[in-house]
Design an enzyme around this catalytic site. Structure first.
Site, PDB file in Angstrom:
ATOM      1  N   HIS A  66       0.824  -1.222   0.000  1.00  0.00           N
ATOM      2  CA  HIS A  66       0.000   0.000   0.000  1.00  0.00           C
ATOM      3  C   HIS A  66       0.857   1.271   0.000  1.00  0.00           C
ATOM      4  O   HIS A  66       0.317   2.370  -0.076  1.00  0.00           O
ATOM      5  CB  HIS A  66      -1.041  -0.020   1.132  1.00  0.00           C
ATOM      6  CG  HIS A  66      -0.549   0.390   2.475  1.00  0.00           C
ATOM      7  ND1 HIS A  66      -0.153  -0.495   3.450  1.00  0.00           N
ATOM      8  CD2 HIS A  66      -0.392   1.618   3.010  1.00  0.00           C
ATOM      9  CE1 HIS A  66       0.222   0.177   4.524  1.00  0.00           C
ATOM     10  NE2 HIS A  66       0.092   1.460   4.291  1.00  0.00           N
ATOM     11  N   VAL A  85      17.425  16.627   7.909  1.00  0.00           N
ATOM     12  CA  VAL A  85      18.736  17.129   8.321  1.00  0.00           C
ATOM     13  C   VAL A  85      19.780  16.233   7.662  1.00  0.00           C
ATOM     14  O   VAL A  85      19.738  15.010   7.836  1.00  0.00           O
ATOM     15  CB  VAL A  85      18.908  17.085   9.858  1.00  0.00           C
ATOM     16  CG1 VAL A  85      20.311  17.491  10.273  1.00  0.00           C
ATOM     17  CG2 VAL A  85      17.866  17.969  10.539  1.00  0.00           C
ATOM     18  N   GLU A  90      23.401   9.330   5.025  1.00  0.00           N
ATOM     19  CA  GLU A  90      22.299   8.969   4.142  1.00  0.00           C
ATOM     20  C   GLU A  90      22.794   8.504   2.777  1.00  0.00           C
ATOM     21  O   GLU A  90      23.774   9.002   2.257  1.00  0.00           O
ATOM     22  CB  GLU A  90      21.361  10.170   3.924  1.00  0.00           C
ATOM     23  CG  GLU A  90      20.700  10.700   5.177  1.00  0.00           C
ATOM     24  CD  GLU A  90      21.516  11.785   5.869  1.00  0.00           C
ATOM     25  OE1 GLU A  90      22.721  11.925   5.568  1.00  0.00           O
ATOM     26  OE2 GLU A  90      20.938  12.492   6.707  1.00  0.00           O
ATOM     27  N   ASP A 112      -0.038  -7.587   1.802  1.00  0.00           N
ATOM     28  CA  ASP A 112       0.403  -6.186   1.716  1.00  0.00           C
ATOM     29  C   ASP A 112       1.936  -6.129   1.779  1.00  0.00           C
ATOM     30  O   ASP A 112       2.525  -5.761   2.793  1.00  0.00           O
ATOM     31  CB  ASP A 112      -0.227  -5.399   2.879  1.00  0.00           C
ATOM     32  CG  ASP A 112       0.005  -3.905   2.752  1.00  0.00           C
ATOM     33  OD1 ASP A 112       0.495  -3.455   1.699  1.00  0.00           O
ATOM     34  OD2 ASP A 112      -0.312  -3.186   3.729  1.00  0.00           O
ATOM     35  N   GLY A 207       2.282   6.600   8.674  1.00  0.00           N
ATOM     36  CA  GLY A 207       3.644   6.958   8.271  1.00  0.00           C
ATOM     37  C   GLY A 207       4.669   5.900   8.656  1.00  0.00           C
ATOM     38  O   GLY A 207       5.814   5.959   8.229  1.00  0.00           O
ATOM     39  N   SER A 209       3.975   2.752   8.062  1.00  0.00           N
ATOM     40  CA  SER A 209       3.667   1.685   7.115  1.00  0.00           C
ATOM     41  C   SER A 209       4.880   1.182   6.356  1.00  0.00           C
ATOM     42  O   SER A 209       5.733   1.976   5.964  1.00  0.00           O
ATOM     43  CB  SER A 209       2.655   2.176   6.083  1.00  0.00           C
ATOM     44  OG  SER A 209       1.382   2.086   6.615  1.00  0.00           O
ATOM     45  N   GLY A 210       4.913  -0.121   6.147  1.00  0.00           N
ATOM     46  CA  GLY A 210       6.013  -0.725   5.411  1.00  0.00           C
ATOM     47  C   GLY A 210       7.234  -0.966   6.271  1.00  0.00           C
ATOM     48  O   GLY A 210       8.122  -1.725   5.900  1.00  0.00           O
TER      49      GLY A 210
END
Ligand code: ARG
Length: 270
Positions: A66, A85, A90, A112, A207, A209-210
């Site tokens: 989803h 930030v 990252e 899902d 937020g 999710s997953g």
């Protein structure tokens, strides 16, 4: 100089935002930086975080089906801790392809689960590692304590979004209890698992999710759905990753071998 910048940043963040960062809503706390090394933030092209995921291969992210908003709208960020930030840890990648599970049903939330092939592999280092997965059909007993993490809302109303990663420990709730008439009334399929505290107040939320539900060091669940957040009657519902272990391996391996073949790298072995 950098210290000054940080101080300035903190002075500029309104108190109510700091509440959401430090708040105890949904029972979480912030883990130490880059200690959950396989978690991935999935962001819109405008840099808005909207789903979590986890790195299962240097070129593949596992998330919920989803979370599919279309390949062109998505950016994946590994090694993140504070959203918005730049911390120097990252790594960014666009999707090369999306593989939602063929049985995913958006009205029942069954299956899902989705794999995202990255356009560039992520480098594994001190801040980024791969998530271990459970064996096919491995089960979990009710009461087993797991941990769910994410950048999702810290309030049940779904309003407040933290900037710093959060995590919370939760016990597994039996499917029979989760399916009872005063809870999800039979809507929990064999491809789902429930987790939540008896007294509520600890949950994933919008937020998250997953994102990964980790038990015994393995990703057994993906944040999928619920009813509000932190309500003791309604535990969080997670995709049961162990039901899809074979599909995950087949998807990653078959694409990989197809690519190798098309690159002629298999010719000597055959
Ligand atoms: N569907 C939500 C999302 O897109 C996740 C909801 C999880 N809810 C819960 N109470 N555990 O972020």
């Amino acid at each position: 100089m950098i210290m000054l910048l940080f101080l300035l940043l903190f002075k500029l963040i309104p108190a109510n935002c700091l509440d959401s960062v430090q708040g105890r809503i949904v029972g979480g706390y912030t883990p130490s930086p880059n200690s959950i090394k396989y978690i991935v933030s999935i962001q819109s092209s405008k840099g808005q975080h909207f789903c979590g995921g986890c790195l299962v291969h240097k070129s593949w992210v596992l998330t919920a089906a989803h979370c599919n908003i279309g390949m062109d709208q998505m950016m994946l960020v590994a090694g993140d801790y504070t959203l918005g930030v730049f911390e120097g840890t990252e790594q960014y990648s666009k999707p090369l392809s999306l593989v939602p599970h063929p049985q995913y049903n958006r009205s029942t939330n069954n299956a899902d689960i989705m794999l995202i092939k990255l356009s560039a592999p992520i480098e594994l280092n001190r801040y980024v590692s791969l998530a271990p997965l459970p064996k096919q059909n491995a089960g979990l007993l009710a009461g087993r304590v797991c941990r769910v993490s994410g950048w999702g809302s810290t309030s049940h109303s779904g309003g407040l979004k933290p900037l710093i990663l959060r995590t919370v420990k939760l016990p597994i709730v039996s499917t029979s209890r989760c399916n009872s008439s005063n809870s999800f009334s039979g809507n929990i399929t064999t491809n789902m698992i429930c987790a939540g505290s008896n007294t509520g107040g600890k949950d994933a939320c919008k937020g998250d999710s997953g994102g990964p539900l980790v038990c015994d060091g393995r990703v057994y669940g993906l944040v999928s759905w619920g009813n509000g957040c932190g309500d003791p009657r309604f535990p969080g519902v997670y995709t049961a990753v162990s039901r899809f272990r074979r599909w995950i391996d087949q998807t990653i391996y078959s694409t990989f071998s197809r690519c190798l073949k098309s690159a002629g790298l298999f010719s000597r072995e055959v």
